[in-house]
Motif scaffolding. Structure first.
Motif, PDB file in Angstrom:
ATOM      1  N   PRO A 100      -5.378   8.966 -11.099  1.00  0.00           N
ATOM      2  CA  PRO A 100      -5.550   7.649 -11.733  1.00  0.00           C
ATOM      3  C   PRO A 100      -6.685   7.647 -12.764  1.00  0.00           C
ATOM      4  O   PRO A 100      -6.576   6.998 -13.805  1.00  0.00           O
ATOM      5  N   LYS A 101      -7.745   8.387 -12.499  1.00  0.00           N
ATOM      6  CA  LYS A 101      -8.866   8.451 -13.441  1.00  0.00           C
ATOM      7  C   LYS A 101      -8.440   9.139 -14.740  1.00  0.00           C
ATOM      8  O   LYS A 101      -8.784   8.689 -15.832  1.00  0.00           O
ATOM      9  N   GLN A 102      -7.652  10.206 -14.642  1.00  0.00           N
ATOM     10  CA  GLN A 102      -7.165  10.900 -15.824  1.00  0.00           C
ATOM     11  C   GLN A 102      -6.211  10.024 -16.628  1.00  0.00           C
ATOM     12  O   GLN A 102      -6.235  10.030 -17.861  1.00  0.00           O
ATOM     13  N   ILE A 103      -5.395   9.244 -15.946  1.00  0.00           N
ATOM     14  CA  ILE A 103      -4.488   8.317 -16.628  1.00  0.00           C
ATOM     15  C   ILE A 103      -5.297   7.269 -17.379  1.00  0.00           C
ATOM     16  O   ILE A 103      -5.005   6.940 -18.532  1.00  0.00           O
ATOM     17  N   LYS A 104      -6.355   6.754 -16.750  1.00  0.00           N
ATOM     18  CA  LYS A 104      -7.215   5.754 -17.388  1.00  0.00           C
ATOM     19  C   LYS A 104      -7.880   6.345 -18.628  1.00  0.00           C
ATOM     20  O   LYS A 104      -8.002   5.679 -19.655  1.00  0.00           O
ATOM     21  N   PHE A 105      -8.326   7.608 -18.548  1.00  0.00           N
ATOM     22  CA  PHE A 105      -8.925   8.274 -19.710  1.00  0.00           C
ATOM     23  C   PHE A 105      -7.911   8.374 -20.852  1.00  0.00           C
ATOM     24  O   PHE A 105      -8.240   8.115 -22.012  1.00  0.00           O
ATOM     25  N   ALA A 106      -6.686   8.747 -20.541  1.00  0.00           N
ATOM     26  CA  ALA A 106      -5.642   8.860 -21.568  1.00  0.00           C
ATOM     27  C   ALA A 106      -5.356   7.490 -22.192  1.00  0.00           C
ATOM     28  O   ALA A 106      -5.156   7.386 -23.410  1.00  0.00           O
ATOM     29  N   GLU A 107      -5.353   6.438 -21.371  1.00  0.00           N
ATOM     30  CA  GLU A 107      -5.148   5.083 -21.899  1.00  0.00           C
ATOM     31  C   GLU A 107      -6.297   4.684 -22.817  1.00  0.00           C
ATOM     32  O   GLU A 107      -6.088   4.033 -23.844  1.00  0.00           O
ATOM     33  N   THR A 108      -7.520   5.072 -22.469  1.00  0.00           N
ATOM     34  CA  THR A 108      -8.685   4.763 -23.304  1.00  0.00           C
ATOM     35  C   THR A 108      -8.597   5.509 -24.629  1.00  0.00           C
ATOM     36  O   THR A 108      -8.892   4.944 -25.685  1.00  0.00           O
ATOM     37  N   ILE A 109      -8.197   6.773 -24.584  1.00  0.00           N
ATOM     38  CA  ILE A 109      -8.028   7.545 -25.821  1.00  0.00           C
ATOM     39  C   ILE A 109      -6.987   6.865 -26.713  1.00  0.00           C
ATOM     40  O   ILE A 109      -7.192   6.697 -27.915  1.00  0.00           O
ATOM     41  N   HIS A 110      -5.872   6.438 -26.119  1.00  0.00           N
ATOM     42  CA  HIS A 110      -4.819   5.775 -26.897  1.00  0.00           C
ATOM     43  C   HIS A 110      -5.318   4.451 -27.481  1.00  0.00           C
ATOM     44  O   HIS A 110      -5.100   4.171 -28.665  1.00  0.00           O
ATOM     45  N   SER A 111      -5.995   3.658 -26.681  1.00  0.00           N
ATOM     46  CA  SER A 111      -6.490   2.358 -27.141  1.00  0.00           C
ATOM     47  C   SER A 111      -7.524   2.525 -28.254  1.00  0.00           C
ATOM     48  O   SER A 111      -7.456   1.852 -29.285  1.00  0.00           O
ATOM     49  N   SER A 112      -8.465   3.434 -28.062  1.00  0.00           N
ATOM     50  CA  SER A 112      -9.491   3.663 -29.077  1.00  0.00           C
ATOM     51  C   SER A 112      -8.885   4.249 -30.350  1.00  0.00           C
ATOM     52  O   SER A 112      -9.276   3.882 -31.457  1.00  0.00           O
ATOM     53  N   GLY A 113      -7.926   5.136 -30.202  1.00  0.00           N
ATOM     54  CA  GLY A 113      -7.246   5.702 -31.364  1.00  0.00           C
ATOM     55  C   GLY A 113      -6.470   4.657 -32.138  1.00  0.00           C
ATOM     56  O   GLY A 113      -6.444   4.675 -33.372  1.00  0.00           O
ATOM     57  N   THR A 114      -5.850   3.740 -31.424  1.00  0.00           N
ATOM     58  CA  THR A 114      -5.120   2.650 -32.078  1.00  0.00           C
ATOM     59  C   THR A 114      -6.079   1.759 -32.859  1.00  0.00           C
ATOM     60  O   THR A 114      -5.787   1.356 -33.989  1.00  0.00           O
ATOM     61  N   ASP A 115      -7.247   1.472 -32.271  1.00  0.00           N
ATOM     62  CA  ASP A 115      -8.262   0.687 -32.977  1.00  0.00           C
ATOM     63  C   ASP A 115      -8.755   1.429 -34.217  1.00  0.00           C
ATOM     64  O   ASP A 115      -8.949   0.829 -35.281  1.00  0.00           O
ATOM     65  N   LEU A 116      -8.959   2.736 -34.095  1.00  0.00           N
ATOM     66  CA  LEU A 116      -9.394   3.534 -35.238  1.00  0.00           C
ATOM     67  C   LEU A 116      -8.337   3.542 -36.333  1.00  0.00           C
ATOM     68  O   LEU A 116      -8.652   3.438 -37.522  1.00  0.00           O
TER      69      LEU A 116
END
Length: 126
Positions: free
Chosen positions: A29-45
């Motif tokens: 679950p922690k790795q999934i959350k990290f991947a979601e954060t990468i996706h969210s931050s990348g989308t913002d960028l």
């Protein structure tokens, strides 16, 4: 110039989404959350890059804005996903005080038709 910036970022977003979907079920679950954060931050960028590269709107001073209410819990989740790991990496405490004085409303200003989860600039108004 836009192609050189957007293509690698779009590839990163695709891979982050594939990881977050965890179709093989091999991530914690922690790795999934990290991947979601990468996706969210990348989308913002990506949204920021699109704004910067859209010089005609910036030069003309025209920026379409949609004003709408935002649920505080959504903004809180976004801030936690974006900044908690940075604070933990620097051994700094990270908390969000969700108490606010009565009569304060929080608005989210977004560009017209933004990608999901982008363009969030929030501030209190009376």
């Amino acid at each position: 110039m836009s192609h050189e910036l957007r293509t690698p970022l779009n590839n990163l977003l695709i891979l982050a989404r594939v990881l977050a979907d965890n179709t093989e079920g091999n991530l914690s679950p922690k790795q999934i959350k990290f991947a979601e954060t990468i996706h969210s931050s990348g989308t913002d960028l990506l949204a920021l890059i699109n704004d910067i590269l859209d010089l005609s709107k910036i030069e003309s001073g025209k920026m379409d804005v949609e004003v709408g209410n935002v649920r505080f819990v959504e903004m809180q989740d976004y801030c936690v996903r974006t900044f908690r790991h940075v604070a933990e990496g620097k051994n700094i405490g990270f908390t969000i005080d969700n108490r606010r004085p009565p009569g304060i409303r929080i608005y989210s200003y977004r560009r017209k038709a933004p990608p999901a989860g982008t363009g969030r600039t929030c501030f209190p108004t009376r």
